[in-house]
Motif scaffolding. Structure first.
Motif, PDB file in Angstrom:
ATOM      1  N   ALA A 340      82.268   3.730  36.532  1.00 15.41           N
ATOM      2  CA  ALA A 340      82.421   4.349  35.215  1.00 15.41           C
ATOM      3  C   ALA A 340      81.230   4.038  34.319  1.00 15.41           C
ATOM      4  N   LEU A 341      80.750   2.780  34.401  1.00 16.78           N
ATOM      5  CA  LEU A 341      79.557   2.423  33.626  1.00 16.78           C
ATOM      6  C   LEU A 341      78.349   3.232  34.086  1.00 16.78           C
ATOM      7  N   PHE A 342      78.232   3.421  35.388  1.00 15.19           N
ATOM      8  CA  PHE A 342      77.146   4.256  35.915  1.00 15.19           C
ATOM      9  C   PHE A 342      77.244   5.670  35.347  1.00 15.19           C
ATOM     10  N   GLY A 343      78.440   6.239  35.328  1.00 14.50           N
ATOM     11  CA  GLY A 343      78.608   7.587  34.784  1.00 14.50           C
ATOM     12  C   GLY A 343      78.285   7.673  33.307  1.00 14.50           C
ATOM     13  N   LEU A 344      78.692   6.654  32.536  1.00 12.29           N
ATOM     14  CA  LEU A 344      78.375   6.644  31.109  1.00 12.29           C
ATOM     15  C   LEU A 344      76.866   6.617  30.881  1.00 12.29           C
ATOM     16  N   ALA A 345      76.167   5.760  31.608  1.00 15.45           N
ATOM     17  CA  ALA A 345      74.721   5.627  31.419  1.00 15.45           C
ATOM     18  C   ALA A 345      73.989   6.900  31.838  1.00 15.45           C
ATOM     19  N   VAL A 346      74.363   7.448  32.988  1.00 14.17           N
ATOM     20  CA  VAL A 346      73.692   8.660  33.471  1.00 14.17           C
ATOM     21  C   VAL A 346      73.975   9.825  32.528  1.00 14.17           C
ATOM     22  N   SER A 347      75.197   9.929  32.025  1.00 15.22           N
ATOM     23  CA  SER A 347      75.517  11.010  31.098  1.00 15.22           C
ATOM     24  C   SER A 347      74.729  10.877  29.786  1.00 15.22           C
ATOM     25  N   GLY A 348      74.644   9.652  29.263  1.00 15.54           N
ATOM     26  CA  GLY A 348      73.848   9.456  28.046  1.00 15.54           C
ATOM     27  C   GLY A 348      72.385   9.808  28.255  1.00 15.54           C
ATOM     28  N   ALA A 349      71.831   9.413  29.401  1.00 15.96           N
ATOM     29  CA  ALA A 349      70.436   9.747  29.690  1.00 15.96           C
ATOM     30  C   ALA A 349      70.252  11.249  29.845  1.00 15.96           C
ATOM     31  N   ALA A 350      71.225  11.914  30.472  1.00 19.63           N
ATOM     32  CA  ALA A 350      71.122  13.364  30.649  1.00 19.63           C
ATOM     33  C   ALA A 350      71.143  14.089  29.309  1.00 19.63           C
ATOM     34  N   VAL A 351      72.013  13.643  28.394  1.00 18.53           N
ATOM     35  CA  VAL A 351      72.060  14.268  27.061  1.00 18.53           C
ATOM     36  C   VAL A 351      70.762  14.027  26.310  1.00 18.53           C
ATOM     37  N   LEU A 352      70.218  12.811  26.412  1.00 15.43           N
ATOM     38  CA  LEU A 352      68.932  12.536  25.756  1.00 15.43           C
ATOM     39  C   LEU A 352      67.810  13.397  26.342  1.00 15.43           C
ATOM     40  N   GLY A 353      67.833  13.599  27.644  1.00 15.11           N
ATOM     41  CA  GLY A 353      66.829  14.458  28.260  1.00 15.11           C
ATOM     42  C   GLY A 353      66.934  15.894  27.787  1.00 15.11           C
ATOM     43  N   ASP A 354      68.162  16.360  27.638  1.00 15.79           N
ATOM     44  CA  ASP A 354      68.361  17.717  27.134  1.00 15.79           C
ATOM     45  C   ASP A 354      67.864  17.841  25.704  1.00 15.79           C
ATOM     46  N   LEU A 355      68.157  16.845  24.872  1.00 21.50           N
ATOM     47  CA  LEU A 355      67.681  16.869  23.486  1.00 21.50           C
ATOM     48  C   LEU A 355      66.155  16.759  23.422  1.00 21.50           C
ATOM     49  N   ALA A 356      65.571  15.974  24.316  1.00 23.18           N
ATOM     50  CA  ALA A 356      64.112  15.830  24.314  1.00 23.18           C
ATOM     51  C   ALA A 356      63.435  17.160  24.617  1.00 23.18           C
ATOM     52  N   GLU A 357      63.950  17.880  25.609  1.00 23.98           N
ATOM     53  CA  GLU A 357      63.340  19.178  25.909  1.00 23.98           C
ATOM     54  C   GLU A 357      63.606  20.185  24.797  1.00 23.98           C
ATOM     55  N   SER A 358      64.785  20.104  24.171  1.00 19.50           N
ATOM     56  CA  SER A 358      65.053  20.986  23.039  1.00 19.50           C
ATOM     57  C   SER A 358      64.090  20.714  21.899  1.00 19.50           C
ATOM     58  N   MET A 359      63.755  19.442  21.678  1.00 11.62           N
ATOM     59  CA  MET A 359      62.767  19.102  20.651  1.00 11.62           C
ATOM     60  C   MET A 359      61.402  19.697  20.989  1.00 11.62           C
ATOM     61  N   ILE A 360      60.999  19.594  22.243  1.00  5.33           N
ATOM     62  CA  ILE A 360      59.710  20.152  22.643  1.00  5.33           C
ATOM     63  C   ILE A 360      59.699  21.669  22.469  1.00  5.33           C
ATOM     64  N   LYS A 361      60.760  22.325  22.906  1.00  9.23           N
ATOM     65  CA  LYS A 361      60.812  23.787  22.789  1.00  9.23           C
ATOM     66  C   LYS A 361      60.846  24.222  21.333  1.00  9.23           C
ATOM     67  N   ARG A 362      61.569  23.500  20.480  1.00 12.49           N
ATOM     68  CA  ARG A 362      61.606  23.866  19.063  1.00 12.49           C
ATOM     69  C   ARG A 362      60.243  23.641  18.416  1.00 12.49           C
ATOM     70  N   ASP A 363      59.556  22.596  18.828  1.00 15.53           N
ATOM     71  CA  ASP A 363      58.228  22.354  18.285  1.00 15.53           C
ATOM     72  C   ASP A 363      57.243  23.435  18.729  1.00 15.53           C
ATOM     73  N   LEU A 364      57.407  23.929  19.949  1.00 18.73           N
ATOM     74  CA  LEU A 364      56.525  24.981  20.457  1.00 18.73           C
ATOM     75  C   LEU A 364      56.959  26.366  20.022  1.00 18.73           C
ATOM     76  N   GLY A 365      58.197  26.512  19.526  1.00 17.76           N
ATOM     77  CA  GLY A 365      58.679  27.818  19.085  1.00 17.76           C
ATOM     78  C   GLY A 365      59.095  28.722  20.222  1.00 17.76           C
ATOM     79  N   VAL A 366      59.657  28.144  21.300  1.00 15.86           N
ATOM     80  CA  VAL A 366      60.116  28.937  22.435  1.00 15.86           C
ATOM     81  C   VAL A 366      61.599  28.651  22.649  1.00 15.86           C
TER      82      VAL A 366
END
Length: 405
Positions: A340-366
């Motif tokens: 369960a701890l593994f799932g929590l950590a991987v899920s948090g990292a996955a959400v952060l990765g999604d937000l990171a790419e969303s930040m890049i795309k918003r900064d680039l305007g795509v």
């Protein structure tokens, strides 16, 4: 003084010439008194009186009486051209002249058998055209599901039947992701060299597969140095900007993607390590999507990704924790609470990765990195959460399930 001839002759013209006597001027006759020369001979003096003292003409009994609706210009005029007693005949009020409204131009005749471009009108006999159905997330859901299943088969089949082929799939994904990132950052004015990025990315994955974590770091260093040397050939203008973008791409795509090769390189259970990581990410995305669509009301990061909500994040970590607890216990013999701890950590990292790419795309305007995958956008739009989850899973599995040499 005589006037000059406009054609160059100095001879005076007109009445200035001595052989042409001056014409008679319209001066009053000498026998008329001053002040009376303007009166016309034969006209009675009373006709020159003011309008309010002008006598009203007599109306003959046999003459037609004037009616009120008769226009002033229909009444008989006086000798001097004025109507008698104009003061008692008010001026007729005419409607003001207004600009006529332009008539609508007739529509050009269309050729028979041809229809104008655009959507046709719906009627009882002709129902409206059905548009492709899209989900609340703004994606074509059937196409997204089909592409997702195809990508899953492309990963799982070589992973279980021939692991080196899976490494080739990872290298190809890294190359495509590097190309999409280099193409996207050009909107900001940066032009990172594409050849060393793709070659260095493939080299990084291969080194991680054959030589382990130290070789993965070496591959990143070689990629950055190769990009720097390649960029020197284009001159100093924009060098720092291009090198910064190239370093970001090298770390974001090949370096993080190389951890998939590290997971698969583990002896005996490498394919299971990759599997539990991918399943945790899929459960996180699915749980977050379901919870966000059903209960999402509080935005998580409205300036970065308006569609992500705290309710969706709760659904992501819950689904990933429950699924990972069961899966790690069945496949890797890990205690459920550690799973369960593994799932929590991987899920948090996955959400952060999604937000990171969303930040890049918003900064680039795509909106998407590309349109390579129907219903998903680009390949990086599917790898964003996986790239951050891979090093997290590698670290936790190295603690929970140590690799035996």
């Amino acid at each position: 003084m005589s006037h000059l001839d406009p054609y160059g002759s100095a001879e005076p013209r007109g009445w200035d010439r001595p052989d042409h006597p001056a014409p008679a001027l319209p001066w009053p006759e000498p026998e008329m008194e001053p002040g009376q020369w303007h009166r016309r001979p034969g006209v009675a003096p009373d006709m020159y009186a003011e309008p309010h003292t002008r006598p009203r003409p007599q109306v003959d009994a046999h003459s037609e009486p004037e009616s009120a609706d008769r226009a002033p210009y229909d009444r008989p005029a006086g000798t001097n051209g004025h109507h008698p007693d104009d003061s008692e005949y008010p001026t007729t009020q005419l409607e003001p002249v207004r600009d006529a409204e332009p008539e609508p131009e007739p529509e050009p005749a269309r050729a028979p058998g041809r229809r104008q471009r655009g959507r046709r009108r719906a009627s009882a006999d002709r129902p409206p055209t059905q548009q492709p159905a899209s989900s609340r997330a703004g994606r074509n859901l059937p196409a997204a599901i089909a592409v997702g299943v195809a990508l899953g088969a492309l990963i799982v089949v070589p992973l279980f039947f021939y692991t080196p082929a899976f490494v080739l799939v990872v290298a190809g994904a890294v190359a495509v992701g590097s190309w999409e990132m280099a193409r996207a950052v050009r909107r900001s004015g940066a032009h990172p060299p594409l050849v060393p990025l793709i070659a260095g990315g493939v080299l990084t994955v291969g080194l991680a597969w054959f030589a382990g974590p130290d070789a993965l770091s070496l591959g990143l260093l070689v990629t950055v140095l190769g990009t720097m040397v390649w960029r020197l050939g284009d001159g100093p203008r924009g060098f720092q900007r291009d090198l910064t973008a190239a370093t970001l791409i090298a770390v974001y795509v090949p370096f993080l993607g190389g951890f998939a090769a590290l997971l698969a390189a583990a002896p005996d259970d490498g394919h299971l390590r990759v599997l539990v990581t991918l399943v945790a990410v899929v459960l996180s995305d699915t749980g977050g999507y379901a919870a966000g669509v059903s209960f999402g009301k509080h935005p998580m990061a409205p300036s970065v990704s308006p569609k992500k909500s705290w309710e969706g994040f709760a659904g992501s970590v819950t689904a990933a924790a429950l699924g990972s607890a069961l899966l790690l216990w069945l496949l890797l013999d890990v205690a459920p609470w550690w799973g369960a701890l593994f799932g929590l950590a991987v899920s948090g990292a996955a959400v952060l990765g999604d937000l990171a790419e969303s930040m890049i795309k918003r900064d680039l305007g795509v909106k998407d990195m590309s349109n390579l995958l129907p219903g998903h956008g680009g390949l990086m739009d599917r790898l964003d959460s996986i790239l951050f989850a891979l090093p997290t899973a590698y670290l936790l599995l190295a603690v929970f399930v140590p690799v035996l040499e």
